[in-house]
Design a protein around this motif. Structure first.
Motif, PDB file in Angstrom:
ATOM      1  N   GLY A 127      77.165  42.785  61.826  1.00 36.18           N
ATOM      2  CA  GLY A 127      77.601  43.529  62.999  1.00 36.18           C
ATOM      3  C   GLY A 127      76.436  44.190  63.709  1.00 36.18           C
ATOM      4  N   ILE A 128      76.715  45.288  64.379  1.00 37.90           N
ATOM      5  CA  ILE A 128      75.689  46.059  65.061  1.00 37.90           C
ATOM      6  C   ILE A 128      75.046  47.010  64.060  1.00 37.90           C
ATOM      7  CG2 ILE A 128      75.205  47.717  66.893  1.00 37.90           C
ATOM      8  CD1 ILE A 128      75.941  44.960  67.917  1.00 37.90           C
ATOM      9  N   ALA A 129      73.722  46.937  63.961  1.00 41.33           N
ATOM     10  CA  ALA A 129      72.994  47.854  63.073  1.00 41.33           C
ATOM     11  C   ALA A 129      72.847  49.200  63.769  1.00 41.33           C
ATOM     12  CB  ALA A 129      71.626  47.275  62.736  1.00 41.33           C
ATOM     13  N   GLY A 130      73.152  50.259  63.045  1.00 40.81           N
ATOM     14  CA  GLY A 130      73.037  51.594  63.626  1.00 40.81           C
ATOM     15  C   GLY A 130      73.142  52.635  62.536  1.00 40.81           C
ATOM     16  N   HIS A 131      73.188  53.882  62.934  1.00 36.14           N
ATOM     17  CA  HIS A 131      73.257  54.974  61.962  1.00 36.14           C
ATOM     18  C   HIS A 131      74.552  54.900  61.154  1.00 36.14           C
ATOM     19  CE1 HIS A 131      69.790  56.801  63.800  1.00 36.14           C
ATOM     20  NE2 HIS A 131      70.394  56.911  64.965  1.00 36.14           N
ATOM     21  N   THR A 187      69.026  52.796  57.718  1.00 34.31           N
ATOM     22  CA  THR A 187      69.633  54.060  58.150  1.00 34.31           C
ATOM     23  C   THR A 187      69.954  54.907  56.923  1.00 34.31           C
ATOM     24  OG1 THR A 187      71.648  55.018  59.107  1.00 34.31           O
ATOM     25  CG2 THR A 187      71.808  52.781  58.327  1.00 34.31           C
ATOM     26  N   PHE A 188      69.726  56.224  57.007  1.00 32.54           N
ATOM     27  CA  PHE A 188      69.847  57.075  55.819  1.00 32.54           C
ATOM     28  C   PHE A 188      69.820  58.540  56.253  1.00 32.54           C
ATOM     29  CE2 PHE A 188      65.522  56.222  56.907  1.00 32.54           C
ATOM     30  CZ  PHE A 188      64.802  57.382  56.650  1.00 32.54           C
ATOM     31  N   ASP A 189      70.015  59.440  55.297  1.00 29.91           N
ATOM     32  CA  ASP A 189      69.773  60.871  55.490  1.00 29.91           C
ATOM     33  C   ASP A 189      68.433  61.212  54.857  1.00 29.91           C
ATOM     34  OD1 ASP A 189      71.660  62.464  56.921  1.00 29.91           O
ATOM     35  OD2 ASP A 189      73.147  62.139  55.348  1.00 29.91           O
ATOM     36  N   ASP A 190      67.665  62.099  55.503  1.00 26.91           N
ATOM     37  CA  ASP A 190      66.441  62.605  54.897  1.00 26.91           C
ATOM     38  C   ASP A 190      66.442  64.128  54.974  1.00 26.91           C
ATOM     39  OD1 ASP A 190      65.786  63.249  57.522  1.00 26.91           O
ATOM     40  OD2 ASP A 190      63.947  62.057  57.576  1.00 26.91           O
ATOM     41  N   GLU A 191      65.343  64.751  54.603  1.00 25.63           N
ATOM     42  CA  GLU A 191      65.297  66.209  54.564  1.00 25.63           C
ATOM     43  C   GLU A 191      65.619  66.823  55.925  1.00 25.63           C
ATOM     44  OE1 GLU A 191      62.361  64.928  51.285  1.00 25.63           O
ATOM     45  OE2 GLU A 191      63.047  64.194  53.234  1.00 25.63           O
ATOM     46  N   ARG A 249      71.464  52.314  54.114  1.00 20.37           N
ATOM     47  CA  ARG A 249      71.967  50.968  54.379  1.00 20.37           C
ATOM     48  C   ARG A 249      70.952  50.241  55.263  1.00 20.37           C
ATOM     49  NH1 ARG A 249      76.845  49.278  53.063  1.00 20.37           N
ATOM     50  NH2 ARG A 249      78.331  50.758  52.156  1.00 20.37           N
ATOM     51  N   ALA A 250      70.875  48.912  55.105  1.00 20.13           N
ATOM     52  CA  ALA A 250      69.821  48.171  55.804  1.00 20.13           C
ATOM     53  C   ALA A 250      70.331  46.844  56.344  1.00 20.13           C
ATOM     54  CB  ALA A 250      68.640  47.933  54.858  1.00 20.13           C
ATOM     55  N   TRP A 251      69.672  46.382  57.405  1.00 23.09           N
ATOM     56  CA  TRP A 251      69.984  45.107  58.035  1.00 23.09           C
ATOM     57  C   TRP A 251      68.689  44.370  58.383  1.00 23.09           C
ATOM     58  CZ3 TRP A 251      72.703  49.537  58.856  1.00 23.09           C
ATOM     59  CH2 TRP A 251      74.101  49.476  58.762  1.00 23.09           C
ATOM     60  N   ALA A 252      68.759  43.056  58.343  1.00 22.25           N
ATOM     61  CA  ALA A 252      67.688  42.201  58.859  1.00 22.25           C
ATOM     62  C   ALA A 252      67.997  41.893  60.317  1.00 22.25           C
ATOM     63  CB  ALA A 252      67.591  40.909  58.045  1.00 22.25           C
ATOM     64  N   ARG A 287      70.432  63.222  65.688  1.00 22.53           N
ATOM     65  CA  ARG A 287      69.898  64.060  64.607  1.00 22.53           C
ATOM     66  C   ARG A 287      69.836  63.236  63.311  1.00 22.53           C
ATOM     67  NH1 ARG A 287      70.332  66.925  68.721  1.00 22.53           N
ATOM     68  NH2 ARG A 287      70.742  69.164  68.741  1.00 22.53           N
ATOM     69  N   ALA A 288      69.278  62.053  63.436  1.00 22.79           N
ATOM     70  CA  ALA A 288      69.273  61.130  62.292  1.00 22.79           C
ATOM     71  C   ALA A 288      67.984  60.318  62.263  1.00 22.79           C
ATOM     72  CB  ALA A 288      70.473  60.191  62.374  1.00 22.79           C
ATOM     73  N   PRO A 289      67.461  60.039  61.055  1.00 21.58           N
ATOM     74  CA  PRO A 289      66.262  59.218  60.924  1.00 21.58           C
ATOM     75  C   PRO A 289      66.624  57.743  60.746  1.00 21.58           C
ATOM     76  CG  PRO A 289      66.837  60.072  58.789  1.00 21.58           C
ATOM     77  CD  PRO A 289      67.907  60.550  59.747  1.00 21.58           C
ATOM     78  N   TYR A 290      65.641  56.889  60.915  1.00 24.42           N
ATOM     79  CA  TYR A 290      65.787  55.493  60.515  1.00 24.42           C
ATOM     80  C   TYR A 290      64.401  54.910  60.273  1.00 24.42           C
ATOM     81  CZ  TYR A 290      64.879  54.401  65.519  1.00 24.42           C
ATOM     82  OH  TYR A 290      64.338  54.307  66.781  1.00 24.42           O
TER      83      TYR A 290
END
Length: 370
Positions: free
Chosen positions: A220-224, A326-330, A266-269, A312-315
């Motif tokens: 599908g669509i890769a995103g947060h 996509t993930f949560d970090d500090e 979670r990750a996508w190519a 407000r999210a990293p990748y």
């Protein structure tokens, strides 16, 4: 006299300051479904208020310890952690993605609900635990392929909690201890449309929003997948903020809502480097993993960290391999904790403890709330 009045006024103001509300809860899901919990003594229980033990199955209408040999060892070792944190609450979490197929049948009738509640509370009694968490994925709508669901789930979901609350209250009369009842809920409107959350919440201590896995389709669509806010101008885009709004609109008070944090990515190519993969069409899924792995390994292997200010999210994105993570970090965890305090939510929960054994994110939560 002026100085005296100043001192007196200041003292009066100090004395009459309104009391602080309850400290935010920090709920860790700890997985026992793999067998023995690895190195339970290393769990930083001083920084937790709850451990939700995942998972207990549903079989023949009863709460069922599928891995009883290891579950019982895990219960004993987790209970021993109360020597370090006597206020710690340990709950059994029933269901989960893989073990929700029998909920609908189990709670279809009043007798069935009584049997299910009694069996769940009997596990709490036998192993001297502190309550029950229900992770039904999902009432009234499909979850894992093959799950049983029916329209009656909408009312039976509420009646299940009523039966559980009555059974826990009965146990309290015998032991003199108080017991908690919580639930994990999907973060979308599909969940509130197929439940009666305004009625169900009256039996619950906390409603734990699974504000993660917003994106899961490998093609599908890769995103947060665990963003605090939307990353686009689409007001219907999934986010933790939107999930909180959905459940408040459904009748759950803010002081019972717990925001979910993902301790995994979670990750996508991707086919190319367009927009560094964010909100682009994916080719296939890729390996993500727990936050300790992401921080200690991937970030040193050519992946570049980016920050989405809107969400407000990293990748992460690998500019050669075209892998999006996509993930949560500090930083995003601090933003979520700030949101919890600002909006007076109950606290945070996270899936799952073993994904960040070095405690990068738990330490961040602890510092944000203290």
């Amino acid at each position: 006299m002026v100085a005296f009045l100043f001192i007196l006024t200041g003292a009066t103001a100090f004395i009459s300051a309104p009391p602080k509300g309850p400290a935010p809860v920090v709920i860790a899901y700890v997985g026992g479904f793999r067998g023995l919990v690895q190195n339970p003594s290393a769990i930083m229980v001083e920084k937790l208020t709850h451990i939700n033990y995942a998972f207990v199955d549903v079989k023949n209408g009863r709460a069922w310890l599928t891995n009883e040999a290891t579950d019982t060892v895990n219960f004993r070792e987790l209970n021993a952690l109360k020597l370090r944190n006597p206020a710690l609450k340990i709950l059994i979490s029933i269901g989960g993605w893989a073990w929700s197929e029998n909920f609908s049948d189990a709670v279809l009738t009043e007798d069935g609900r009584r049997l299910f509640a009694a069996s769940a509370v009997d596990i709490v009694r036998r192993y001297m635990l502190d309550g029950v968490d229900i992770d039904w994925e999902y009432p009234g709508v499909p979850g894992e392929e093959g799950n049983i669901f029916r329209p009656e789930d909408k009312q039976n979901y509420t009646l299940m909690f009523k039966a559980l609350r009555e059974s826990l209250d009965s146990l309290q009369q015998q032991t003199g201890r108080s017991y908690q009842l919580t639930t994990a809920v999907g973060g979308g409107r599909y969940f509130t449309d197929h439940t009666e959350m305004a009625n169900a919440q009256q039996y619950l201590n906390y409603v734990n929003i699974m504000s993660y896995d917003y994106k899961t389709n490998p093609t599908g669509i890769a995103g947060h997948h665990t963003n605090l806010y939307g990353s686009t101008k689409d007001t219907a885009e999934s986010s933790a903020h939107r999930s909180v709004q959905i459940f408040m609109e459904a009748g759950v008070p803010a002081e019972k809502l717990v925001m979910g944090i993902a301790f995994y990515g979670r990750a996508w190519a991707m086919k190319d480097a367009t927009a560094r993969g964010l909100n682009q069409q994916a080719l296939k899924g890729a390996r993500g993993g727990g936050y300790t792995r992401l921080k200690d390994s991937l970030m040193n292997q050519g992946y570049v960290r980016h920050w989405d200010r809107r969400a407000r999210a990293p990748y992460l994105f690998h500019p050669v391999q075209h892998i999006f993570v996509t993930f949560d970090d500090e930083r995003s965890v601090r933003a979520k904790c700030k949101y919890v305090k600002k909006h007076k939510l109950a606290g945070v929960m996270f899936w799952e403890y073993s994904s960040d054994p070095k405690g990068y994110l738990l330490n961040t939560i602890h510092n944000a709330f203290n």
